[in-house]
Design a protein around this motif. Structure first.
Motif, PDB file in Angstrom:
ATOM      1  N   ALA A 140      -1.948  12.684  -3.194  1.00  0.00           N
ATOM      2  CA  ALA A 140      -1.150  12.214  -4.333  1.00  0.00           C
ATOM      3  C   ALA A 140      -1.975  12.150  -5.609  1.00  0.00           C
ATOM      4  N   PHE A 141      -3.261  11.801  -5.513  1.00  0.00           N
ATOM      5  CA  PHE A 141      -4.043  11.537  -6.718  1.00  0.00           C
ATOM      6  C   PHE A 141      -5.224  12.491  -6.899  1.00  0.00           C
ATOM      7  N   SER A 142      -5.413  13.411  -5.934  1.00  0.00           N
ATOM      8  CA  SER A 142      -6.533  14.369  -6.004  1.00  0.00           C
ATOM      9  C   SER A 142      -7.862  13.637  -6.203  1.00  0.00           C
ATOM     10  N   ARG A 143      -8.049  12.592  -5.407  1.00  0.00           N
ATOM     11  CA  ARG A 143      -9.291  11.823  -5.473  1.00  0.00           C
ATOM     12  C   ARG A 143      -9.922  11.782  -4.083  1.00  0.00           C
ATOM     13  N   PRO A 144     -10.761  12.792  -3.734  1.00  0.00           N
ATOM     14  CA  PRO A 144     -11.377  12.856  -2.405  1.00  0.00           C
ATOM     15  C   PRO A 144     -12.181  11.613  -2.035  1.00  0.00           C
ATOM     16  N   ALA A 145     -12.664  10.887  -3.028  1.00  0.00           N
ATOM     17  CA  ALA A 145     -13.470   9.685  -2.744  1.00  0.00           C
ATOM     18  C   ALA A 145     -12.679   8.638  -1.952  1.00  0.00           C
ATOM     19  N   LEU A 146     -11.344   8.736  -1.992  1.00  0.00           N
ATOM     20  CA  LEU A 146     -10.528   7.763  -1.258  1.00  0.00           C
ATOM     21  C   LEU A 146     -10.733   7.881   0.260  1.00  0.00           C
ATOM     22  N   ARG A 147     -11.215   9.046   0.709  1.00  0.00           N
ATOM     23  CA  ARG A 147     -11.460   9.214   2.140  1.00  0.00           C
ATOM     24  C   ARG A 147     -12.600   8.313   2.632  1.00  0.00           C
ATOM     25  N   GLU A 148     -13.410   7.820   1.713  1.00  0.00           N
ATOM     26  CA  GLU A 148     -14.549   6.983   2.083  1.00  0.00           C
ATOM     27  C   GLU A 148     -14.162   5.523   2.301  1.00  0.00           C
ATOM     28  N   LEU A 149     -12.891   5.183   2.069  1.00  0.00           N
ATOM     29  CA  LEU A 149     -12.448   3.805   2.299  1.00  0.00           C
ATOM     30  C   LEU A 149     -12.491   3.486   3.794  1.00  0.00           C
ATOM     31  N   PRO A 150     -12.510   2.204   4.176  1.00  0.00           N
ATOM     32  CA  PRO A 150     -12.540   1.836   5.605  1.00  0.00           C
ATOM     33  C   PRO A 150     -11.368   2.451   6.356  1.00  0.00           C
ATOM     34  N   ASP A 151     -11.563   2.600   7.647  1.00  0.00           N
ATOM     35  CA  ASP A 151     -10.535   3.209   8.483  1.00  0.00           C
ATOM     36  C   ASP A 151     -10.006   2.175   9.470  1.00  0.00           C
ATOM     37  N   PHE A 152      -8.859   2.462  10.054  1.00  0.00           N
ATOM     38  CA  PHE A 152      -8.349   1.640  11.152  1.00  0.00           C
ATOM     39  C   PHE A 152      -7.428   2.488  12.026  1.00  0.00           C
ATOM     40  N   PRO A 153      -7.329   2.147  13.330  1.00  0.00           N
ATOM     41  CA  PRO A 153      -6.515   2.943  14.245  1.00  0.00           C
ATOM     42  C   PRO A 153      -5.056   2.491  14.260  1.00  0.00           C
TER      43      PRO A 153
ATOM     44  N   ALA B 277      -4.846   1.544  -7.919  1.00  0.00           N
ATOM     45  CA  ALA B 277      -3.858   0.637  -7.330  1.00  0.00           C
ATOM     46  C   ALA B 277      -3.804   0.808  -5.816  1.00  0.00           C
ATOM     47  N   PHE B 278      -3.846   2.076  -5.377  1.00  0.00           N
ATOM     48  CA  PHE B 278      -3.844   2.322  -3.944  1.00  0.00           C
ATOM     49  C   PHE B 278      -5.077   1.707  -3.289  1.00  0.00           C
ATOM     50  N   ALA B 279      -6.256   1.941  -3.885  1.00  0.00           N
ATOM     51  CA  ALA B 279      -7.490   1.405  -3.313  1.00  0.00           C
ATOM     52  C   ALA B 279      -7.438  -0.122  -3.234  1.00  0.00           C
ATOM     53  N   ASP B 280      -6.895  -0.748  -4.248  1.00  0.00           N
ATOM     54  CA  ASP B 280      -6.794  -2.209  -4.278  1.00  0.00           C
ATOM     55  C   ASP B 280      -5.901  -2.705  -3.137  1.00  0.00           C
ATOM     56  N   HIS B 281      -4.725  -2.117  -2.999  1.00  0.00           N
ATOM     57  CA  HIS B 281      -3.791  -2.562  -1.959  1.00  0.00           C
ATOM     58  C   HIS B 281      -4.256  -2.149  -0.563  1.00  0.00           C
ATOM     59  N   TYR B 282      -4.955  -1.031  -0.471  1.00  0.00           N
ATOM     60  CA  TYR B 282      -5.489  -0.604   0.828  1.00  0.00           C
ATOM     61  C   TYR B 282      -6.551  -1.619   1.298  1.00  0.00           C
TER      62      TYR B 282
ATOM     63  N   VAL C 257       0.830  -1.203   0.000  1.00  0.00           N
ATOM     64  CA  VAL C 257       0.000   0.000   0.000  1.00  0.00           C
ATOM     65  C   VAL C 257       0.870   1.261   0.000  1.00  0.00           C
ATOM     66  N   LEU C 258       2.024   1.219   0.663  1.00  0.00           N
ATOM     67  CA  LEU C 258       2.940   2.365   0.633  1.00  0.00           C
ATOM     68  C   LEU C 258       3.507   2.567  -0.769  1.00  0.00           C
ATOM     69  N   ASP C 259       3.874   1.460  -1.419  1.00  0.00           N
ATOM     70  CA  ASP C 259       4.389   1.557  -2.789  1.00  0.00           C
ATOM     71  C   ASP C 259       3.324   2.118  -3.732  1.00  0.00           C
ATOM     72  N   ALA C 260       2.054   1.774  -3.473  1.00  0.00           N
ATOM     73  CA  ALA C 260       0.967   2.197  -4.365  1.00  0.00           C
ATOM     74  C   ALA C 260       0.740   3.705  -4.340  1.00  0.00           C
ATOM     75  N   LEU C 261       1.293   4.406  -3.333  1.00  0.00           N
ATOM     76  CA  LEU C 261       1.160   5.864  -3.280  1.00  0.00           C
ATOM     77  C   LEU C 261       1.866   6.548  -4.449  1.00  0.00           C
ATOM     78  N   THR C 262       2.735   5.823  -5.150  1.00  0.00           N
ATOM     79  CA  THR C 262       3.430   6.393  -6.325  1.00  0.00           C
ATOM     80  C   THR C 262       2.865   5.816  -7.629  1.00  0.00           C
ATOM     81  N   GLU C 263       1.758   5.075  -7.537  1.00  0.00           N
ATOM     82  CA  GLU C 263       1.212   4.426  -8.738  1.00  0.00           C
ATOM     83  C   GLU C 263      -0.067   5.130  -9.203  1.00  0.00           C
ATOM     84  N   SER C 264      -1.205   4.683  -8.742  1.00  0.00           N
ATOM     85  CA  SER C 264      -2.478   5.274  -9.176  1.00  0.00           C
ATOM     86  C   SER C 264      -3.514   5.105  -8.086  1.00  0.00           C
TER      87      SER C 264
END
Length: 410
Positions: free
Chosen positions: A123-136, A50-55, A40-47
């Motif tokens: 990184a991707f200017s995609r606010p919808a990513l904030r809607e992904l599940p969260d964890f502490p 890709a980030f959503a998939d690995h997250y 998921v850290l590597d995916a921050l430089t991809e798309s």
């Protein structure tokens, strides 16, 4: 705000590189949980996809792990690495590298889902990513540096065999941990005090690094031979005593067990239950070589405890006693050649009436079975007759039956 976003992105970018540079604990990179963090850290430089998939994959691994802190701690303890190989005198450079690795793992544990998602939005200017599940965030590991980790390994042990106190050998000779081993304790096994004392004395000598014997426990079925071995391991599991239970048909994998035991700080009882042979086969020869040490010798941290219903382990027939004097003697020596190699032989005979009823009394008291003593003994004797004789197993089964009937009536 922009400055904070840049700082977070830079920190995560640096962490992505550092996780790839794990050295002492490099095996953890191949694990599912640490590997999911790395992806998921590597995916921050991809798309964004890709980030959503690995997250999502990271969240799945966290859910599967349950206690993420414990999962990281187990991964470190169950590892075998260059530090565990040199605990007697670890190199300062190696300790420094271990400190780096621990800092990386603690940084991963400190991450929250919100931080990862915010970095992705930036990184991707995609606010919808904030809607992904969260964890502490999770608690850090209990060792701050490489020196503390080395101390932990010395005190708690490490490697594959740190996973459990009991293991089994399955098909293909694969050794697997038993997650919920039999919890029987010596206090659960009344009677046979002389036999238990002899086994305990030998086991304590083994744990103390003194000369200890391989043991053959032989005698009638249901007398508690197997339970006694398991109970002894449970008594001293906190001292690093492990049991590896295997079938006689797996005797040929002894060499693999030797190799695994040599690199382990624990002490092992290899347990062969219900051992017998119909003839002198390859397993018979392999077991003799094991007991004698063979050319390579067996590890000092390993002994063999075996149970059998027959003392000589190999079935003796009248044919073994026929022929001339020389061939008869050779046949009989073959029959006894294995059992004679055990340094300690302990007999578990069917208990007489008094010992059987003593066991019944002890089990009844332990289970708070309120029954007139005379009536208890009468019923216990009747039960033993129906079960083809007195034995500790028959006593336990009798008590279980009485308890079931008691709860049925209430």
């Amino acid at each position: 705000m922009i400055k904070q976003e840049m700082t977070l992105s830079m920190e995560l970018s640096a962490l992505s590189l550092r996780i790839h540079a794990l050295s002492v604990l490099r095996h953890l990179n191949d694990g599912p949980l640490v590997g999911a963090y790395r992806a998921v850290l590597d995916a921050l430089t991809e798309s964004a996809p890709a980030f959503a998939d690995h997250y999502g994959a990271l969240c799945q691994q966290r859910f599967a792990a349950g206690d993420v802190h414990r999962a990281f701690l187990n991964a470190v303890q169950f590892d075998t690495n260059t530090l565990t190989d040199s605990l007697s005198a670890p190199d300062p450079t190696q300790l420094s590298a271990a400190t780096h690795d621990l800092n990386v793992l603690n940084a991963l544990l400190a991450l929250t889902g919100a931080q990862l998602k915010e970095a992705a939005v930036n990184a991707f200017s995609r606010p919808a990513l904030r809607e992904l599940p969260d964890f502490p965030a999770s608690a850090p590991l209990p060792f701050p540096d490489g020196a503390a980790l080395a101390s932990y390994y010395r005190a708690q042990g490490y490697g594959f065999f740190a996973q459990s106190s009991a293991f089994s050998v399955g098909d293909g000779g694969v050794i697997s941990p038993i997650p919920n081993p039999d919890s029987v304790r010596l206090s659960d096994l009344p009677g046979y005090e002389r036999q238990k004392s002899a086994i305990l004395k030998n086991t304590l000598a083994f744990l103390d690094g003194r000369d200890a014997n391989n043991i053959l426990l032989y005698g009638d079925k249901g007398t508690g031979k197997s339970s006694t071995v398991k109970a002894v391991v449970n008594e001293y599991a906190d001292r690093g005593l492990k049991i590896i239970e295997m079938s006689p048909r797996h005797i040929t994998v002894f060499r693999d067990i030797f190799t695994a035991a040599l690199r382990s700080p624990f002490r092992f009882i290899v347990f062969l239950d219900d051992l017998s042979f119909s003839r002198e086969d390859d397993n018979f020869a392999a077991l003799k070589a094991f007991i004698e040490g063979g050319l390579a010798g067996k590890p000092d941290n390993l002994v063999l405890y075996a149970t059998s219903n027959r003392r000589h382990l190999i079935r003796e027939t009248f044919a073994d006693r026929q022929g001339d004097e020389v061939s008869t003697r050779d046949a009989l020596e073959t029959v006894t050649s294995l059992s004679d190699r055990f340094g300690l032989e302990i007999t578990f005979s069917v208990p007489d009436r008094d010992e059987y009823l003593y066991i019944v009394d002890q089990l009844a008291a332990e289970n708070k079975l309120d029954l007139d003593r005379e009536q208890l003994h009468l019923l216990a004797e009747r039960f033993a007759i129906r079960r083809s004789g007195r034995s500790p197993r028959a006593a336990r089964q009798f008590i279980s039956q009485q308890l079931a009937e008691k709860y049925e009536k209430t």
